[in-house]
Design a protein around this motif. Structure first.
Motif, PDB file in Angstrom:
ATOM      1  N   MET A   1       6.011  10.158  -7.273  1.00 39.48           N
ATOM      2  CA  MET A   1       5.283   9.874  -6.059  1.00 39.48           C
ATOM      3  C   MET A   1       3.988   9.150  -6.442  1.00 39.48           C
ATOM      4  N   PRO A   2       3.656   8.033  -5.761  1.00 35.53           N
ATOM      5  CA  PRO A   2       2.445   7.293  -6.117  1.00 35.53           C
ATOM      6  C   PRO A   2       1.196   8.094  -5.766  1.00 35.53           C
ATOM      7  N   GLU A   3       0.174   7.789  -6.499  1.00 30.61           N
ATOM      8  CA  GLU A   3      -1.089   8.486  -6.283  1.00 30.61           C
ATOM      9  C   GLU A   3      -1.733   7.989  -4.987  1.00 30.61           C
ATOM     10  N   PRO A   4      -2.552   8.859  -4.342  1.00 32.19           N
ATOM     11  CA  PRO A   4      -3.219   8.437  -3.101  1.00 32.19           C
ATOM     12  C   PRO A   4      -4.143   7.241  -3.303  1.00 32.19           C
ATOM     13  N   ASP A   5      -4.789   7.138  -4.477  1.00 32.71           N
ATOM     14  CA  ASP A   5      -5.677   5.999  -4.737  1.00 32.71           C
ATOM     15  C   ASP A   5      -4.895   4.695  -4.792  1.00 32.71           C
ATOM     16  N   ALA A   6      -3.716   4.751  -5.411  1.00 30.13           N
ATOM     17  CA  ALA A   6      -2.892   3.553  -5.520  1.00 30.13           C
ATOM     18  C   ALA A   6      -2.434   3.095  -4.132  1.00 30.13           C
ATOM     19  N   GLU A   7      -2.087   4.053  -3.246  1.00 28.14           N
ATOM     20  CA  GLU A   7      -1.680   3.698  -1.892  1.00 28.14           C
ATOM     21  C   GLU A   7      -2.824   3.044  -1.131  1.00 28.14           C
ATOM     22  N   ARG A   8      -4.017   3.568  -1.294  1.00 24.59           N
ATOM     23  CA  ARG A   8      -5.172   2.989  -0.608  1.00 24.59           C
ATOM     24  C   ARG A   8      -5.453   1.570  -1.104  1.00 24.59           C
ATOM     25  N   ILE A   9      -5.276   1.346  -2.402  1.00 28.00           N
ATOM     26  CA  ILE A   9      -5.515   0.016  -2.970  1.00 28.00           C
ATOM     27  C   ILE A   9      -4.488  -0.970  -2.422  1.00 28.00           C
ATOM     28  N   VAL A  10      -3.223  -0.539  -2.362  1.00 28.40           N
ATOM     29  CA  VAL A  10      -2.170  -1.412  -1.854  1.00 28.40           C
ATOM     30  C   VAL A  10      -2.434  -1.739  -0.382  1.00 28.40           C
ATOM     31  N   ASP A  11      -2.804  -0.738   0.410  1.00 32.79           N
ATOM     32  CA  ASP A  11      -3.100  -0.966   1.828  1.00 32.79           C
ATOM     33  C   ASP A  11      -4.280  -1.926   1.992  1.00 32.79           C
ATOM     34  N   ARG A  12      -5.321  -1.732   1.176  1.00 32.15           N
ATOM     35  CA  ARG A  12      -6.514  -2.576   1.272  1.00 32.15           C
ATOM     36  C   ARG A  12      -6.188  -4.017   0.873  1.00 32.15           C
ATOM     37  N   LEU A  13      -5.393  -4.196  -0.204  1.00 34.14           N
ATOM     38  CA  LEU A  13      -5.010  -5.543  -0.631  1.00 34.14           C
ATOM     39  C   LEU A  13      -4.135  -6.218   0.435  1.00 34.14           C
ATOM     40  N   SER A  14      -3.242  -5.443   1.006  1.00 31.41           N
ATOM     41  CA  SER A  14      -2.368  -5.981   2.050  1.00 31.41           C
ATOM     42  C   SER A  14      -3.182  -6.440   3.245  1.00 31.41           C
ATOM     43  N   ARG A  15      -4.113  -5.621   3.678  1.00 31.42           N
ATOM     44  CA  ARG A  15      -4.962  -5.956   4.815  1.00 31.42           C
ATOM     45  C   ARG A  15      -5.806  -7.200   4.521  1.00 31.42           C
ATOM     46  N   GLN A  16      -6.380  -7.274   3.310  1.00 30.25           N
ATOM     47  CA  GLN A  16      -7.206  -8.427   2.943  1.00 30.25           C
ATOM     48  C   GLN A  16      -6.362  -9.707   2.895  1.00 30.25           C
ATOM     49  N   GLY A  17      -5.116  -9.585   2.399  1.00 26.49           N
ATOM     50  CA  GLY A  17      -4.224 -10.745   2.335  1.00 26.49           C
ATOM     51  C   GLY A  17      -3.881 -11.246   3.737  1.00 26.49           C
ATOM     52  N   GLU A  18      -3.609 -10.312   4.657  1.00 23.96           N
ATOM     53  CA  GLU A  18      -3.307 -10.704   6.031  1.00 23.96           C
ATOM     54  C   GLU A  18      -4.508 -11.384   6.683  1.00 23.96           C
ATOM     55  N   GLU A  19      -5.694 -10.860   6.441  1.00 25.92           N
ATOM     56  CA  GLU A  19      -6.909 -11.448   7.019  1.00 25.92           C
ATOM     57  C   GLU A  19      -7.135 -12.848   6.457  1.00 25.92           C
ATOM     58  N   ALA A  20      -6.902 -13.026   5.159  1.00 27.16           N
ATOM     59  CA  ALA A  20      -7.097 -14.337   4.533  1.00 27.16           C
ATOM     60  C   ALA A  20      -6.104 -15.340   5.104  1.00 27.16           C
ATOM     61  N   LEU A  21      -4.852 -14.942   5.252  1.00 28.76           N
ATOM     62  CA  LEU A  21      -3.842 -15.845   5.824  1.00 28.76           C
ATOM     63  C   LEU A  21      -4.192 -16.201   7.268  1.00 28.76           C
ATOM     64  N   GLY A  22      -4.686 -15.224   8.027  1.00 27.65           N
ATOM     65  CA  GLY A  22      -5.085 -15.484   9.415  1.00 27.65           C
ATOM     66  C   GLY A  22      -6.205 -16.505   9.476  1.00 27.65           C
ATOM     67  N   ARG A  23      -7.212 -16.372   8.592  1.00 26.69           N
ATOM     68  CA  ARG A  23      -8.331 -17.338   8.568  1.00 26.69           C
ATOM     69  C   ARG A  23      -7.844 -18.736   8.198  1.00 26.69           C
ATOM     70  N   ILE A  24      -6.942 -18.807   7.215  1.00 29.09           N
ATOM     71  CA  ILE A  24      -6.409 -20.118   6.800  1.00 29.09           C
ATOM     72  C   ILE A  24      -5.656 -20.773   7.959  1.00 29.09           C
ATOM     73  N   ALA A  25      -4.833 -19.982   8.646  1.00 27.21           N
ATOM     74  CA  ALA A  25      -4.072 -20.522   9.770  1.00 27.21           C
ATOM     75  C   ALA A  25      -4.998 -21.009  10.874  1.00 27.21           C
ATOM     76  N   GLU A  26      -6.055 -20.249  11.174  1.00 28.07           N
ATOM     77  CA  GLU A  26      -7.007 -20.661  12.205  1.00 28.07           C
ATOM     78  C   GLU A  26      -7.710 -21.954  11.819  1.00 28.07           C
ATOM     79  N   GLU A  27      -8.090 -22.069  10.547  1.00 25.87           N
ATOM     80  CA  GLU A  27      -8.767 -23.288  10.093  1.00 25.87           C
ATOM     81  C   GLU A  27      -7.837 -24.487  10.125  1.00 25.87           C
ATOM     82  N   LEU A  28      -6.563 -24.273   9.767  1.00 28.45           N
ATOM     83  CA  LEU A  28      -5.607 -25.382   9.811  1.00 28.45           C
ATOM     84  C   LEU A  28      -5.383 -25.849  11.253  1.00 28.45           C
ATOM     85  N   ILE A  29      -5.261 -24.898  12.177  1.00 25.83           N
ATOM     86  CA  ILE A  29      -5.039 -25.267  13.576  1.00 25.83           C
ATOM     87  C   ILE A  29      -6.283 -25.944  14.154  1.00 25.83           C
ATOM     88  N   ALA A  30      -7.453 -25.514  13.727  1.00 25.54           N
ATOM     89  CA  ALA A  30      -8.702 -26.104  14.216  1.00 25.54           C
ATOM     90  C   ALA A  30      -8.918 -27.505  13.648  1.00 25.54           C
TER      91      ALA A  30
END
Length: 144
Positions: A1-30
């Protein structure tokens, strides 16, 4: 079973990646250059589809839209035909019931007619009010 810290890191990286992709898409559309290119690409695609349909029509080849319309019409006709078949089945059942009733009525009428004929024959042979004389009950017939 993965450690709770590892899960939090994966969730945080996933969230940051989604936010970065969203910003890139907004800038491309703009960006007017990218937006214009996307608009032209969609317009070109629409023209290509129209040209393809025109060419297929000239060659008398149905398009996917033609096949879909035909499929919908065929389904509609099929459903209507099933409705007609159901209505015919109900009519057939009613006619069979009416024929049975008519047959029974005809049989009853024929039995009544036979009963009337028998009654008339009885009245002709032996009048209803006069009893048969005792001598005729055991009449013997001889060969004379």
């Amino acid at each position: 079973m993965p450690e709770p810290d590892a899960e939090r890191i994966v969730d945080r990286l996933s969230r940051q990646g989604e936010e970065a992709l969203g910003r890139i898409a907004e800038e491309l559309i703009a960006n007017p250059v990218v937006n214009g290119a996307i608009t032209r690409a969609f317009a070109t695609r629409e023209k290509a589809v129209q040209a393809q349909e025109a060419a297929m029509g000239a060659l008398n080849i149905p398009s996917a839209a033609d096949v879909e319309r035909l499929t919908r019409r065929l389904r509609s006709v099929s459903q209507r035909l099933e409705g007609v078949e159901d209505a015919l089945d109900r009519i057939e059942e009613r006619l069979a019931a009416a024929a049975d009733a008519a047959s029974t009525a005809a049989d009853d009428e024929r039995l009544d007619e036979i009963a009337r004929d028998i009654a008339a024959l009885r009245d002709a042979v032996a009048p209803a009010e006069e009893p048969v004389p005792r001598a005729q009950e055991r009449l013997t017939v001889s060969d004379s």
